[in-house]
Design an enzyme around this catalytic site. Structure first.
Site, PDB file in Angstrom:
ATOM      1  CG  HIS A 179      86.493   5.788  19.846  1.00  0.00           C
ATOM      2  ND1 HIS A 179      85.977   6.441  20.712  1.00  0.00           N
ATOM      3  CD2 HIS A 179      86.054   5.879  18.649  1.00  0.00           C
ATOM      4  CE1 HIS A 179      84.771   6.971  20.467  1.00  0.00           C
ATOM      5  NE2 HIS A 179      84.853   6.722  18.942  1.00  0.00           N
ATOM      6  CD  GLU A 217      77.900  11.790  18.736  1.00  0.00           C
ATOM      7  OE1 GLU A 217      77.986  10.703  18.607  1.00  0.00           O
ATOM      8  OE2 GLU A 217      77.696  12.119  20.004  1.00  0.00           O
ATOM      9  CG  HIS A 241      86.030  11.904  21.710  1.00  0.00           C
ATOM     10  ND1 HIS A 241      87.024  10.989  21.935  1.00  0.00           N
ATOM     11  CD2 HIS A 241      84.959  11.316  21.910  1.00  0.00           C
ATOM     12  CE1 HIS A 241      86.300   9.884  22.390  1.00  0.00           C
ATOM     13  NE2 HIS A 241      85.020  10.094  22.350  1.00  0.00           N
ATOM     14  CE  LYS A 341      75.565  11.592  22.770  1.00  0.00           C
ATOM     15  NZ  LYS A 341      76.599  10.699  21.854  1.00  0.00           N
TER      16      LYS A 341
HETATM   17  C1  BG6 Z   1      81.916   8.123  22.747  1.00  0.00           C
HETATM   18  C2  BG6 Z   1      80.728   8.979  23.470  1.00  0.00           C
HETATM   19  O1  BG6 Z   1      83.232   8.504  23.281  1.00  0.00           O
HETATM   20  O2  BG6 Z   1      82.024   8.550  21.197  1.00  0.00           O
HETATM   21  C3  BG6 Z   1      79.704   8.765  22.540  1.00  0.00           C
HETATM   22  O3  BG6 Z   1      80.747   8.282  24.868  1.00  0.00           O
HETATM   23  C4  BG6 Z   1      79.991   9.281  21.150  1.00  0.00           C
HETATM   24  O4  BG6 Z   1      78.863   9.502  23.266  1.00  0.00           O
HETATM   25  C5  BG6 Z   1      81.042   8.518  20.599  1.00  0.00           C
HETATM   26  O5  BG6 Z   1      78.457   8.805  20.648  1.00  0.00           O
HETATM   27  C6  BG6 Z   1      81.118   9.198  19.232  1.00  0.00           C
HETATM   28  O6  BG6 Z   1      81.902   8.109  18.568  1.00  0.00           O
HETATM   29  P1  BG6 Z   1      82.024   7.706  17.190  1.00  0.00           P
HETATM   30  O7  BG6 Z   1      83.214   6.953  16.935  1.00  0.00           O
HETATM   31  O8  BG6 Z   1      80.557   6.923  16.760  1.00  0.00           O
HETATM   32  O9  BG6 Z   1      82.084   9.126  16.656  1.00  0.00           O
END
Ligand code: BG6
Length: 503
Positions: A179, A217, A241, A341
Site C-alpha cells: 500500500h 511509527e 515498504h 514501532k
Molecule cells: C503495514 C504494517 O503494512 O503498514 C503495519 O503491517 C504498519 O505494521 C503499517 O503499521 C504502516 O502503514 P501506514 O500507511 O499506516 O503508514
C-alpha cells in the site's frame, strides 16, 4: 472503464471495513467508478446483508472523505451483496461463478472480475487454486487477483505461494499490493526525479554521501500482537515498504511509464544490492524491541506485555539495515534503512545527504552551525519535500546558518491527497500494474533479507527489550550508522516546521 465486480474474500474482515469499502465509496463519490460495478462480499460469518451494509456504513463514516448519506449511499449500498461461504469448498466457487454470470449478463463490453484476497495469508494459495479450478481465472483480460502483503513468510514460502497463484493466473493478472506504493508522496518520487532536470544530474555517487530511509511509527503493535509475533519489523516493513522506497530512490530513469519498464528498473536495484554474507550480518543489521516507556505523555507497556505476545518474545519491533548498491551510479554510497514501532515520533522520510563542498573557504567560526545539504522526501505525516542548505545569517559578519526550503502538499494543492487504497483499487480496475509488486521483485527482496533472517533466528537476542518506548531505537542501530561515518537524521519535516515557526 469496463464494468467491474469486486469479489472480496474476507468481506467481513477488518481490511474490507477499514480500507476497501471506504476507498470504493470515495471513488464512487468522485465519479471514478464504472457505471456498472458491484461488490460481492464473501465470508464465512453469519451476517445478514442489512447488518453488513450498516457495518460498512460505519466504516465509511469513520474512514472515507465523503459522508455515507442519502441517495448516494443508498445507491452505493444497493450494489453490495453477500455470500456466506467457506473459502475451502468447491461449492463456494460454483456459487461465485453463478453470481458472476448474473453480473455479466446483458452488460456491454468485457466485464472485469476482481478477486480480492482480504483474508489471512494462509488462504491465499488455496483460494487462487480454487478460482483456477472453477475456470474463473481463464479470461486473461477480465479476471484479476489482488493479494495483500505478506507475500510469503520467507523466500521458500513466497516461491511456494507464487507457484500456487501462477498455477491459475498469468503474471499480468496478478496485482500484489504494497500500500505504500499507492501513497501520493511515494508516487511523487518518480515525478520529482524524472520530470525535473534539477536534481537528477547530482543524484549519484559523485554528490551523494549517503541515503537514509526511515519509517518511524509511534504506535505499538495495537491489536495485532499475534500476527506481529511471527512477522517482526524486518518482514512486516523492510521486506516490502522500505525496499520499495529504496527502489524508487535508487532506480535508473525508465524509458516510459509502461508498467513492466518501471518494474524492470526497480528490480534492477534489488539485483544490484550487495548480498550480505552470514558473517557480515552483525555489521550490516541491527534489531531491537521496545520496553516500557512514555509516548505522547502516556505510559505505554513493553512489547512483551502486549496482547498475543510471548513474555519472553524475541521478535524485533525495530530493524535497521545498511545496504550497498553495486552499480555505476551508487558505488560506495551506503543506504541505511530503519523502521520501528513505539519510536519518539511518527515520521516516514527519505533523506539524500549530500557530500561536503571540496574546499571550506569560510573561517571555522563562520560555520559553527554548519550542516551538510540534504534533500528530504517527507512521506508522512507531513507530506512534502524539503531542502536544507547553508545561507548567510543577516549581519555584518559572515556566519553560515542551515535553512530549509519547502514544498508542502497542504500549501501547494490545498486538498487532502487520496487514500492509498483509492489509487490502488482504481489502478486494478484499469488493469495498470505499475504500482504493484511483480514476483521477481518480491523474490529479490526476500533473497536480500534471507541471511539476516537466518542469522537472527539462529542467535536469539540476549538484550531484549533494548530500547524504551518513546525513544529513537536501540543503541546498536546508532553504532551501525556511526561506524560508517554517518548519522540518523532527526525528522526534517519537524525541523523545517520549527524553523518556519521560529519568531
Ligand atoms: C503495514 C504494517 O503494512 O503498514 C503495519 O503491517 C504498519 O505494521 C503499517 O503499521 C504502516 O502503514 P501506514 O500507511 O499506516 O503508514
Amino acid at each position: 472503464m469496463e464494468p467491474s465486480i469486486f469479489v472480496i474474500f474476507g468481506g467481513a474482515g477488518d481490511l474490507t471495513w477499514r480500507k476497501l469499502v471506504p476507498a470504493l465509496f470515495d471513488l464512487y463519490m468522485d465519479g471514478r467508478m464504472p457505471s456498472g460495478f458491484a461488490i460481492l462480499s464473501v465470508d464465512a460469518v453469519a451476517e445478514g446483508i442489512g447488518k453488513l451494509r450498516q457495518h460498512y456504513r460505519d466504516g465509511v463514516r469513520k474512514f472515507s472523505h465523503h459522508a455515507p448519506e442519502g441517495k448516494k449511499w443508498n445507491e452505493f449500498a444497493a450494489r453490495i451483496s453477500y455470500l456466506r461461504a467457506d473459502f475451502t469448498e468447491d461449492e463456494t466457487y460454483a456459487k461465485i461463478s453463478g453470481r458472476l454470470d448474473d453480473f455479466d449478463s446483458g452488460r456491454e463490453g468485457k466485464p472485469v472480475h476482481i478477486f480480492y484476497l482480504a483474508t489471512p495469508p494462509r488462504f491465499f494459495g488455496e483460494i487462487a487454486e480454487h478460482l483456477g479450478g472453477a475456470g474463473l481465472a481463464r479470461k486473461r483480460e477480465q479476471a484479476r487477483i489482488v493479494v495483500e502483503k505478506p507475500i510469503g513468510h520467507d523466500l521458500a514460502s513466497m516461491l511456494r505461494l507464487n507457484r500456487q497463484i501462477t498455477g491459475s493466473f498469468h503474471e499480468s493478472q496478478i496485482f500484489r499490493i504494497d500500500h505504500f506504493l499507492g501513497k501520493e508522496t511515494v508516487r511523487n518520487i518518480l515525478v520529482f526525479r524524472f520530470a525535473n532536470p534539477l536534481f537528477e544530474p547530482i543524484w549519484d555517487r559523485r554528490y551523494v554521501d549517503y541515503v537514509t530511509i526511515t519509517v518511524a511509527e509511534s504506535i505499538g503493535v495495537e491489536h495485532r500482537g499475534a500476527y506481529y509475533e511471527h512477522a517482526g519489523a524486518l518482514r512486516d516493513m523492510i521486506q516490502n515498504h522500505l525496499m520499495q522506497l529504496l527502489c524508487l530512490v535508487a532506480m535508473e530513469p525508465p524509458l516510459s511509464f509502461d508498467s513492466n519498464e518501471v518494474r524492470n528498473k526497480k528490480v534492477d536495484v534489488l539485483h544490484a544490492v550487495r548480498p550480505i554474507s552470514p558473517g557480515q550480518v552483525d555489521a550490516s543489521a541491527a534489531r531491537g524491541q521496545y520496553g516500557r516507556g512514555i509516548v505522547e505523555d502516556r505510559e505505554v507497556p513493553a512489547y512483551r506485555e502486549e496482547d498475543g505476545v510471548a513474555p519472553d518474545s524475541s521478535t524485533e519491533t525495530y530493524a535497521s539495515l545498511k545496504l550497498m548498491v553495486d552499480n555505476w551510479r551508487w558505488q560506495g554510497v551506503p543506504f541505511y534503512l530503519r523502521t520501528g514501532k513505539r519510536l519518539a515520533e511518527e515520521a516516514s522520510e527519505v533523506s539524500i545527504h549530500f557530500k561536503n563542498v571540496p574546499h571550506q573557504a569560510f573561517p571555522r567560526e563562520a560555520s559553527l552551525n554548519w550542516l551538510p545539504a540534504a534533500l528530504v522526501i517527507c512521506i508522512q505525516p507531513q507530506e512534502g519535500i524539503v531542502l536544507r542548505f547553508q545561507a548567510k545569517l543577516p549581519g555584518p559578519e559572515i556566519v553560515l546558518e542551515p535553512v530549509w526550503m519547502h514544498f508542502l502538499y497542504e500549501e501547494a494543492f490545498r486538498t487532502p491527497p487520496p487514500d492509498a487504497y483509492e489509487t490502488l483499487l482504481w489502478d486494478v480496475m484499469l488493469g495498470d500494474a505499475t504500482i504493484f509488486m511483480r514476483s521477481d521483485q518480491v523474490e529479490a527482496a526476500w533473497s536480500i533479507l534471507t541471511p539476516v533472517i537466518e542469522h537472527w533466528e539462529a542467535t536469539p537476542p540476549a538484550d531484549f527489550p533494548n530500547y524504551a518506548a518513546g525513544t529513537w531505537g536501540p543503541l546498536n542501530a546508532e553504532v551501525l550508522i556511526t561506524m560508517g561515518g554517518c548519522a540518523w537524521p532527526s525528522p526534517a519535516s519537524l525541523e523545517a516546521k520549527r524553523a518556519r515557526e521560529k519568531p
